[in-house]
Design an enzyme around this catalytic site. Structure first.
Site, PDB file in Angstrom:
ATOM      1  N   LYS A   1      51.234   1.877 -18.031  1.00  0.00           N
ATOM      2  CA  LYS A   1      50.416   1.269 -17.197  1.00  0.00           C
ATOM      3  C   LYS A   1      50.861   0.444 -16.282  1.00  0.00           C
ATOM      4  CE  LYS A   1      47.437  -0.547 -20.080  1.00  0.00           C
ATOM      5  NZ  LYS A   1      48.442  -0.297 -21.422  1.00  0.00           N
TER       6      LYS A   1
ATOM      7  N   ARG B   1      61.176  -1.769 -25.894  1.00  0.00           N
ATOM      8  CA  ARG B   1      60.943  -2.074 -24.543  1.00  0.00           C
ATOM      9  C   ARG B   1      61.573  -3.414 -24.536  1.00  0.00           C
ATOM     10  NH1 ARG B   1      54.848  -2.759 -22.587  1.00  0.00           N
ATOM     11  NH2 ARG B   1      54.689  -3.986 -24.428  1.00  0.00           N
TER      12      ARG B   1
ATOM     13  N   ARG C   1      58.856  -8.623 -25.813  1.00  0.00           N
ATOM     14  CA  ARG C   1      57.336  -9.262 -26.038  1.00  0.00           C
ATOM     15  C   ARG C   1      57.192  -9.677 -27.523  1.00  0.00           C
ATOM     16  NH1 ARG C   1      53.099  -6.127 -22.187  1.00  0.00           N
ATOM     17  NH2 ARG C   1      51.805  -6.248 -24.033  1.00  0.00           N
TER      18      ARG C   1
ATOM     19  N   ARG D   1      47.706  -3.206 -32.276  1.00  0.00           N
ATOM     20  CA  ARG D   1      47.381  -2.977 -30.727  1.00  0.00           C
ATOM     21  C   ARG D   1      46.614  -1.513 -30.720  1.00  0.00           C
ATOM     22  NH1 ARG D   1      52.461  -4.459 -28.287  1.00  0.00           N
ATOM     23  NH2 ARG D   1      51.463  -3.823 -26.174  1.00  0.00           N
TER      24      ARG D   1
HETATM   25  P1  AP5 Z   1      54.791  -0.057 -19.963  1.00  0.00           P
HETATM   26  O1  AP5 Z   1      54.660   0.327 -18.506  1.00  0.00           O
HETATM   27  O2  AP5 Z   1      55.039  -1.385 -20.110  1.00  0.00           O
HETATM   28  O3  AP5 Z   1      53.338   0.218 -20.573  1.00  0.00           O
HETATM   29  P2  AP5 Z   1      51.983  -0.590 -20.564  1.00  0.00           P
HETATM   30  O4  AP5 Z   1      50.900   0.796 -20.644  1.00  0.00           O
HETATM   31  O5  AP5 Z   1      51.803  -1.634 -19.471  1.00  0.00           O
HETATM   32  O6  AP5 Z   1      51.956  -1.226 -22.124  1.00  0.00           O
HETATM   33  P3  AP5 Z   1      51.730  -2.626 -22.429  1.00  0.00           P
HETATM   34  O7  AP5 Z   1      52.062  -2.703 -23.857  1.00  0.00           O
HETATM   35  O8  AP5 Z   1      51.795  -3.732 -21.594  1.00  0.00           O
HETATM   36  O9  AP5 Z   1      50.161  -2.549 -22.843  1.00  0.00           O
HETATM   37  P4  AP5 Z   1      49.051  -3.344 -23.516  1.00  0.00           P
HETATM   38  O10 AP5 Z   1      47.671  -2.918 -23.137  1.00  0.00           O
HETATM   39  O11 AP5 Z   1      49.166  -3.426 -24.948  1.00  0.00           O
HETATM   40  O12 AP5 Z   1      49.607  -4.889 -22.779  1.00  0.00           O
HETATM   41  P5  AP5 Z   1      48.723  -5.758 -21.951  1.00  0.00           P
HETATM   42  O13 AP5 Z   1      49.859  -6.655 -21.342  1.00  0.00           O
HETATM   43  O14 AP5 Z   1      47.930  -5.253 -20.923  1.00  0.00           O
HETATM   44  O15 AP5 Z   1      55.788   1.126 -20.543  1.00  0.00           O
HETATM   45  C1  AP5 Z   1      56.087   0.830 -22.098  1.00  0.00           C
HETATM   46  C2  AP5 Z   1      57.551   1.187 -22.273  1.00  0.00           C
HETATM   47  O16 AP5 Z   1      57.527   2.474 -21.985  1.00  0.00           O
HETATM   48  C3  AP5 Z   1      58.482   0.489 -21.231  1.00  0.00           C
HETATM   49  O17 AP5 Z   1      59.774   0.524 -21.980  1.00  0.00           O
HETATM   50  C4  AP5 Z   1      58.714   1.850 -20.301  1.00  0.00           C
HETATM   51  O18 AP5 Z   1      59.934   1.490 -19.537  1.00  0.00           O
HETATM   52  C5  AP5 Z   1      58.742   3.013 -20.860  1.00  0.00           C
HETATM   53  N1  AP5 Z   1      57.941   4.073 -19.779  1.00  0.00           N
HETATM   54  C6  AP5 Z   1      56.981   3.962 -18.962  1.00  0.00           C
HETATM   55  N2  AP5 Z   1      56.604   5.019 -18.735  1.00  0.00           N
HETATM   56  C7  AP5 Z   1      57.502   6.107 -19.131  1.00  0.00           C
HETATM   57  C8  AP5 Z   1      57.475   7.338 -18.989  1.00  0.00           C
HETATM   58  N3  AP5 Z   1      57.014   8.104 -18.292  1.00  0.00           N
HETATM   59  N4  AP5 Z   1      58.573   7.958 -19.912  1.00  0.00           N
HETATM   60  C9  AP5 Z   1      59.349   7.082 -20.663  1.00  0.00           C
HETATM   61  N5  AP5 Z   1      59.202   5.995 -20.757  1.00  0.00           N
HETATM   62  C10 AP5 Z   1      58.247   5.292 -20.299  1.00  0.00           C
HETATM   63  O19 AP5 Z   1      47.861  -6.681 -22.743  1.00  0.00           O
HETATM   64  C11 AP5 Z   1      48.716  -7.674 -23.721  1.00  0.00           C
HETATM   65  C12 AP5 Z   1      47.403  -8.483 -24.479  1.00  0.00           C
HETATM   66  O20 AP5 Z   1      46.686  -9.361 -23.483  1.00  0.00           O
HETATM   67  C13 AP5 Z   1      46.585  -7.922 -25.308  1.00  0.00           C
HETATM   68  O21 AP5 Z   1      46.844  -7.322 -26.742  1.00  0.00           O
HETATM   69  C14 AP5 Z   1      45.301  -8.773 -25.506  1.00  0.00           C
HETATM   70  O22 AP5 Z   1      45.639  -9.705 -26.230  1.00  0.00           O
HETATM   71  C15 AP5 Z   1      45.247  -9.335 -23.912  1.00  0.00           C
HETATM   72  N6  AP5 Z   1      44.600  -8.755 -22.847  1.00  0.00           N
HETATM   73  C16 AP5 Z   1      45.162  -7.915 -21.729  1.00  0.00           C
HETATM   74  N7  AP5 Z   1      43.956  -7.354 -21.139  1.00  0.00           N
HETATM   75  C17 AP5 Z   1      42.916  -7.628 -21.873  1.00  0.00           C
HETATM   76  C18 AP5 Z   1      41.576  -7.334 -21.670  1.00  0.00           C
HETATM   77  N8  AP5 Z   1      41.163  -6.505 -20.262  1.00  0.00           N
HETATM   78  N9  AP5 Z   1      40.571  -7.701 -22.363  1.00  0.00           N
HETATM   79  C19 AP5 Z   1      40.783  -8.671 -23.468  1.00  0.00           C
HETATM   80  N10 AP5 Z   1      42.327  -8.892 -23.781  1.00  0.00           N
HETATM   81  C20 AP5 Z   1      43.334  -8.507 -22.882  1.00  0.00           C
HETATM   82 MG    MG Z   2      51.681  -3.555 -19.251  1.00  0.00          MG
END
Ligand code: AP5
Ligand code: MG
Ligand code: ZN
Length: 226
Positions: free
Chosen positions: A19, A133, A166, A177
């Site tokens: 994402k 990552r 992270r 998660r």
């Molecule tokens: P990356 O693009 O970083 O993936 P991502 O989907 O952004 O993963 P996140 O871990 O950031 O998602 P998340 O939902 O757990 O975290 P968030 O920060 O939103 O890619 C991942 C890896 O894969 C990278 O190394 C990249 O290079 C690689 N990659 C990407 N595309 C690829 C491909 N096509 N092929 C190969 N490799 C690839 O949330 C964190 C925390 O915040 C949550 O746990 C919660 O506590 C809080 N939070 C956030 N939003 C909310 C909400 N709406 N409600 C309540 N709590 C929330």
């Molecule tokens: Mg992310």
């Protein structure tokens, strides 16, 4: 790209689905505001703001920040000028309550969603990606040593800051998660299917191909090749 500037997209997908990677590319390519709730919470934690202090425990434990807090953060963000023409949501909504609150908010602002893009990636690949990552401590760009290798080891290509792991990317927390995603967020796939907004994109392809597939699924006309 005037048509694309009106795009209002949600990227829906499990932790590690890509994402953040794709939100950045879409934002830069089409002039969309990138609204990443995880990035906003991590910035608030780093700044030790009252909201950050309240959110820290949830982030550290891989739990969702309470809906009222999250919805308030997004509502405030959507009022910024840069979000008026178009946006890409990364990590929001994540619960049924957030999705219905977002619908109400968009209706109030007289804005319509263009599409909800589900990035589909198998669970074992998600675990592999997240435990390998590296992220920029400054601009949040994601890297890894297989598909997104930084030009200089340990340093962000974009801003020169150091890359870090992270806190929530250790194996045990990643599995938790993913369980939270299955329980609380995966039901939104059916919700947006019901609203005829859902488009599913195969997230295991190369990062460039995933980007092309998202643009096509969002209805962006392909640029003519010279
Ligand atoms: P990356 O693009 O970083 O993936 P991502 O989907 O952004 O993963 P996140 O871990 O950031 O998602 P998340 O939902 O757990 O975290 P968030 O920060 O939103 O890619 C991942 C890896 O894969 C990278 O190394 C990249 O290079 C690689 N990659 C990407 N595309 C690829 C491909 N096509 N092929 C190969 N490799 C690839 O949330 C964190 C925390 O915040 C949550 O746990 C919660 O506590 C809080 N939070 C956030 N939003 C909310 C909400 N709406 N409600 C309540 N709590 C929330
Ligand atoms: Mg992310
Ligand atoms: Zn950076």
């Amino acid at each position: 790209m005037s048509a694309a500037r009106q795009l209002r997209l949600i990227l829906l997908g499990a932790p590690g689905a890509g994402k953040g990677t794709q939100a950045r590319r879409l934002g830069e390519a089409f002039g969309l505001a990138q609204i990443g709730t995880g990035d906003m919470f991590r910035a608030a934690v780093a700044a030790e703001s009252p909201m950050g202090l309240a959110a820290k425990e949830y982030l550290d434990n891989g739990e969702l920040v309470p809906d009222e807090v999250t919805i308030g953060v997004v509502e405030e963000r959507l009022h910024h000028d840069d979000a008026r023409d178009g946006f890409v949501m990364d990590g929001f909504p994540r619960t049924s309550q957030q999705a219905t609150a977002f619908d109400a908010l968009l209706a109030k602002l007289k804005r319509r969603l263009s599409a909800v893009i589900e990035l589909s990636v198998p669970r074992d690949e998600l675990v592999r990606r997240l435990t390998r990552r590296w992220v920029c401590a400054h601009c949040n760009t994601s890297y890894n040593l297989l598909s997104a290798v930084p030009k200089v080891a340990g340093v962000c290509d974009r801003c020169g800051f150091l890359l870090v792991h992270r806190r929530d990317d250790d194996q045990e927390m990643v599995r938790h998660r993913l369980d939270v995603y299955d329980e609380k967020t995966a039901p939104l796939i059916a919700y947006y299917q019901g609203a005829s907004l859902l488009r599913t994109v195969e997230g295991t392809k190369h990062i460039d191909e995933v980007f092309e597939d998202i643009a096509a699924a969002a209805g962006v006309p392909k640029e003519p090749t010279a």
